[in-house]
Design a protein around this motif. Structure first.
Motif, short mmCIF file in Angstrom:
data_model
loop_
_atom_site.label_atom_id
_atom_site.label_comp_id
_atom_site.label_asym_id
_atom_site.label_seq_id
_atom_site.Cartn_x
_atom_site.Cartn_y
_atom_site.Cartn_z
N MET A 105 38.60 26.86 25.10
CA MET A 105 39.56 27.32 26.45
C MET A 105 38.97 28.89 26.75
SD MET A 105 43.61 27.51 26.30
CE MET A 105 43.81 29.05 25.25
N SER A 106 38.47 28.92 27.80
CA SER A 106 37.91 30.24 28.39
C SER A 106 39.11 30.93 29.19
CB SER A 106 36.84 30.23 29.08
OG SER A 106 36.95 29.48 30.31
N VAL A 107 39.47 32.11 28.78
CA VAL A 107 40.52 32.91 29.58
C VAL A 107 39.90 34.11 30.20
CG1 VAL A 107 42.28 31.69 28.15
CG2 VAL A 107 41.24 33.88 27.44
N TRP A 108 40.61 34.42 31.03
CA TRP A 108 39.83 35.52 32.10
C TRP A 108 41.13 36.33 32.86
CZ3 TRP A 108 34.59 34.89 32.39
CH2 TRP A 108 34.07 33.71 31.69
N ASP A 109 40.75 37.86 32.79
CA ASP A 109 41.76 38.47 33.63
C ASP A 109 41.03 38.75 34.83
OD1 ASP A 109 43.23 40.60 34.32
OD2 ASP A 109 42.54 42.33 32.75
N VAL A 110 41.61 38.13 35.81
CA VAL A 110 40.93 37.95 37.24
C VAL A 110 42.06 38.80 38.07
CG1 VAL A 110 39.92 36.86 39.25
CG2 VAL A 110 39.68 36.18 36.73
N ASP A 111 41.35 39.67 38.89
CA ASP A 111 42.29 40.34 40.15
C ASP A 111 43.04 39.61 40.67
OD1 ASP A 111 41.82 43.02 41.71
OD2 ASP A 111 42.49 41.32 43.21
N ASP A 112 44.39 39.83 40.81
CA ASP A 112 45.57 38.84 41.45
C ASP A 112 45.25 38.52 42.93
OD1 ASP A 112 47.03 38.57 39.16
OD2 ASP A 112 48.18 40.55 39.57
N ILE A 113 44.54 39.39 43.54
CA ILE A 113 44.32 38.97 44.89
C ILE A 113 43.17 38.09 45.25
CG2 ILE A 113 43.37 40.00 47.26
CD1 ILE A 113 45.65 42.17 46.51
N GLU A 114 42.20 38.00 44.16
CA GLU A 114 41.13 37.17 44.25
C GLU A 114 41.05 35.93 43.34
OE1 GLU A 114 37.25 39.17 44.79
OE2 GLU A 114 38.27 40.85 43.97
N VAL A 115 42.17 35.73 42.53
CA VAL A 115 42.24 34.67 41.54
C VAL A 115 42.20 33.34 42.05
CG1 VAL A 115 44.57 34.91 41.16
CG2 VAL A 115 43.22 34.13 39.23
N ASP A 116 43.02 33.26 43.28
CA ASP A 116 43.13 31.96 43.94
C ASP A 116 41.96 31.46 44.42
OD1 ASP A 116 45.76 31.58 42.97
OD2 ASP A 116 46.57 32.24 44.97
N ALA A 117 41.28 32.28 45.24
CA ALA A 117 39.75 31.78 45.73
C ALA A 117 38.85 31.43 44.79
CB ALA A 117 39.32 33.02 46.68
N LEU A 118 38.77 32.48 43.70
CA LEU A 118 37.89 32.28 42.46
C LEU A 118 38.33 31.05 41.76
CD1 LEU A 118 37.29 36.04 41.88
CD2 LEU A 118 35.62 34.27 42.71
N GLY A 119 39.49 30.78 41.54
CA GLY A 119 39.67 29.66 40.54
C GLY A 119 39.56 28.47 41.13
N ALA A 120 39.82 28.33 42.33
CA ALA A 120 39.27 26.99 43.07
C ALA A 120 37.52 26.78 42.69
CB ALA A 120 39.32 27.02 44.62
N ARG A 121 36.89 27.74 42.96
CA ARG A 121 35.51 27.90 42.71
C ARG A 121 35.06 27.30 41.60
NH1 ARG A 121 32.51 32.88 45.14
NH2 ARG A 121 30.62 31.60 44.45
N VAL A 122 36.02 28.06 40.23
CA VAL A 122 35.63 27.84 38.79
C VAL A 122 35.99 26.39 38.65
CG1 VAL A 122 36.46 28.16 36.45
CG2 VAL A 122 35.79 30.15 38.25
N GLY A 123 37.17 25.65 39.15
CA GLY A 123 37.43 24.40 38.73
C GLY A 123 36.58 23.52 39.32
N ALA A 124 35.78 23.79 40.45
CA ALA A 124 34.82 22.94 40.97
C ALA A 124 33.63 22.76 40.13
CB ALA A 124 34.41 23.44 42.41
N LEU A 125 33.41 23.71 39.14
CA LEU A 125 31.86 23.52 38.24
C LEU A 125 32.37 22.24 37.56
CD1 LEU A 125 31.97 27.27 37.22
CD2 LEU A 125 30.40 26.13 38.61
N ALA A 126 30.71 21.65 37.39
CA ALA A 126 31.03 20.21 37.02
C ALA A 126 31.47 20.34 35.30
CB ALA A 126 29.73 19.80 36.74
N PHE A 127 31.12 21.30 34.60
CA PHE A 127 31.52 21.43 33.19
C PHE A 127 32.96 21.99 32.82
CE2 PHE A 127 30.89 25.99 33.11
CZ PHE A 127 30.05 26.31 34.24
N VAL A 128 33.61 22.23 33.86
CA VAL A 128 34.97 22.49 33.69
C VAL A 128 35.94 21.51 34.10
CG1 VAL A 128 36.95 24.15 34.54
CG2 VAL A 128 34.74 25.22 34.47
N THR A 129 36.73 21.04 32.96
CA THR A 129 37.72 19.94 33.01
C THR A 129 39.21 20.38 33.43
OG1 THR A 129 38.09 20.03 30.61
CG2 THR A 129 36.36 18.51 31.30
#
Lengths: 160, 147
Positions: free
Chosen positions: A72-96
């Motif tokens: 379980m990887s956990v990340w402290d991501v800037d609140d302004i950018e987290v939604d845009a980046l979260g969608a890209r992380v979720g799209a990675l093939a190895f992220v379930t």
């Protein structure tokens, strides 16, 4: 939230352990429920459209496919950018699974959770490196929590 | 598991058709017969490669409340706390993880009030503070595992 009527609930109960392995599975369900096969298909399609059903198909056992490393990887991501980046992380093939969750500072600064499954820790670490590269400067810190033991697993099921 | 089984697992993690003969339709796109696909799915379920074949439900959308929670459990106390947490009927899964936050579990109940009651009970029984991690946004949930 979409409502489940009693027929939907009966259909969920009949299918949550799996579809009949018969040439006409929806017909078999229809016979059990006392409704038309078309209605079974129609209701399943509606539940797919509403997101009540994520998908219909094979649910593999990670361990049987050799995916024994689970981080379980956990990340402290800037609140302004987290939604845009979260969608890209979720799209990675190895992220379930990928979610934004509540922080508990100072002990827990992390707001983005991405579950990784790999055939080895090295493979999981490689994925973590790719996420780190994608997040770049928007991420202040991260950690990976490997699972060591399943203490309980009953699954989420509805009951009659 | 041979190449044809692998093809089934890779191709059928979603998108199983809603039609009169769905196994025949899915089998055709895999270049096999309906009988072969049904037989192979049965064997994959039997051997535990697949845990299930059918709809994957999003439990949250069916009503009910869910919460990811964690505890920081002192090592000497770990087994006692695990027994306490596992005994709660609201706890659906519980994992030991390598971190100071070393116990992670999902609570599931009919509504938020029952989740709150379970939190209070677990805190009282374990003597530990429970950290709640409600989901604020879901970016992806799925399986894309190569067989």
């Amino acid at each position: 939230m979409p409502e489940l009527d009693p027929v939907d609930r009966a259909l969920v109960l009949e299918t949550q352990a799996g579809l009949p392995l018969a040439p006409q599975p929806y017909h078999a369900l229809a016979a059990r429920l006392g409704i038309a096969p078309e209605e079974v298909m129609h209701r399943l399609q509606r539940m797919l459209d509403e997101g009540i059903i994520r998908r219909i198909g094979a649910v593999p056992n990670h361990y049987a496919l050799g995916y024994t490393a689970n981080g379980m990887s956990v990340w402290d991501v800037d609140d302004i950018e987290v939604d845009a980046l979260g969608a890209r992380v979720g799209a990675l093939a190895f992220v379930t699974h990928c979610y934004r969750r509540t922080r508990h500072p100072p002990e827990w600064p992390y707001n983005l959770f991405a579950m990784l499954h790999g055939r080895s820790r090295e493979q999981v670490e490689e994925g973590v490196g790719r996420i780190a590269a994608l997040l770049g400067a928007a991420c202040r810190a991260h950690e990976v929590l490997y699972s060591r033991r399943i203490l309980k697993k009953t699954g989420l099921r509805i009951t009659a | 598991m041979d190449e044809r089984d692998r093809a089934i697992v890779n191709a059928l993690q979603g998108g199983f058709p809603l039609c009169e003969r769905p196994y025949r339709a899915a089998a055709a796109s895999l270049g096999m017969s309906e009988e072969e696909l049904i037989a192979r799915l049965g064997a994959l379920l039997e051997s535990g490669v697949l845990t299930r074949f059918g709809p994957m439900f999003q439990a949250e959308r069916m009503g009910g409340a869910f919460l990811l929670a964690a505890l920081r459990v002192p090592e000497p106390d770990y087994e006692r706390v695990a027994a306490c947490v596992n005994a709660a009927p609201e706890v659906a899964h519980n994992y030991r993880r390598e971190h100071e936050f070393n116990m992670w579990f999902v609570l599931a109940a009919q509504d938020g009030a029952r989740i709150d009651a379970a939190i209070a009970r677990i805190e009282a029984q374990t003597g530990l503070a429970l950290y709640a991690f409600p989901k604020l946004k879901e970016y992806f949930v799925g399986m894309k595992l190569d067989a």
